[in-house]
Design an enzyme around this catalytic site. Sequence first.
Site, PDB file in Angstrom:
ATOM      1  N   ARG A   1      20.678  49.529 -95.876  1.00  0.00           N
ATOM      2  CA  ARG A   1      21.982  49.328 -96.510  1.00  0.00           C
ATOM      3  C   ARG A   1      22.050  50.010 -97.882  1.00  0.00           C
ATOM      4  O   ARG A   1      22.714  49.544 -98.797  1.00  0.00           O
ATOM      5  CB  ARG A   1      22.312  47.838 -96.628  1.00  0.00           C
TER       6      ARG A   1
ATOM      7  N   SER B   1      28.671  40.821 -91.338  1.00  0.00           N
ATOM      8  CA  SER B   1      27.443  40.134 -91.751  1.00  0.00           C
ATOM      9  C   SER B   1      27.436  40.000 -93.275  1.00  0.00           C
ATOM     10  O   SER B   1      27.478  40.984 -93.992  1.00  0.00           O
ATOM     11  CB  SER B   1      26.228  40.935 -91.280  1.00  0.00           C
TER      12      SER B   1
ATOM     13  N   GLU C   1      25.222  41.345 -98.402  1.00  0.00           N
ATOM     14  CA  GLU C   1      25.460  42.686 -97.875  1.00  0.00           C
ATOM     15  C   GLU C   1      26.915  43.077 -98.118  1.00  0.00           C
ATOM     16  O   GLU C   1      27.227  44.236 -98.390  1.00  0.00           O
ATOM     17  CB  GLU C   1      25.154  42.716 -96.377  1.00  0.00           C
TER      18      GLU C   1
END
EC number: 1.3.1.98
Length: 303
Positions: free
Chosen positions: A176, A226, A296
């Site tokens: 990420r 998420s 995230e």
Amino acid sequence: MNYLKEYNELTAICPKTYIKYSEPMENHTFIQTGGIADIYIKPKHINDVQKIIRYAKMNEIPLTVLGFGTNVIIRDKGIRGIVMNLEYLNDITVNENEIIAGCGASIIDVSRTALKHSLSGLEFACGIPGSVGGALVMNAGAYGGEISYVLKNAKAITLSGDILVLNESEFEFGYRKSIFQKENYIILEATFQLINSDPAEIREKMDTFTALREEKQPLEYPSCGSVFKRPPNHFAGKLISDSGLQGTRVGGAEVSKKHAGFIVNVNHATSTDYLMLIQHVKETVKQNFDINLETEVKIIGEE
């Protein structure tokens, strides 16, 4: 600060550009929350993107770039300055085993284009509800695939308005993470290097991934995907589930009963509801397992 003067100047500078003054951002996020953006603008051409960036820099106006709003929470006080959405830069072309896609193209549409041309490598993206630009920034991935495996080069623009072309050795991809995120580069275009394959096999993979997503994810409610990054040697969803947090609500936001890694908007939630619930989840998991969950989802806007 009142940005009406700047709104009028930008309207004159980019006369054919979609531009709104005092725009509610709940209309532009998947979770359907978020306060007012002072100026909301959607350029159709790269030269207009340059004009907007240089105008913002010259006048010291905050500039926020937004994609599809799939993996973002915009605070209820909104965003000061300019919000620039690049969804109109959405061309997709195919050149042998390469696909060139504008930053505003849907990564799902790019994966479907790959299938149409018997190109493999983007099957994992068939259910990721975001833009190409957002996918690159976050090095999006699913089901064992990720952007770093298929990105050949990318055209980006700096916050000074300079255009760059970056190649594989410059992406600095991680979990990420990317150079685009690190340097605040604004992605304009991506070239994906794929391989020729049997379309039936490509479709079978995509159908499998779609079925898994529909089975496991709470697609029936608005969500920001998420919420938490995967902690080393753990899964965020399991930690949250094992903490007994599924079904926990703050206002209209709820830890999904279907997948604990998601927080869903079940009843007219506000961004504040989301942020309070995220904090509660983090504190509970820390207390139970001594693990610090990191978000995230991107949280932006005035505090």
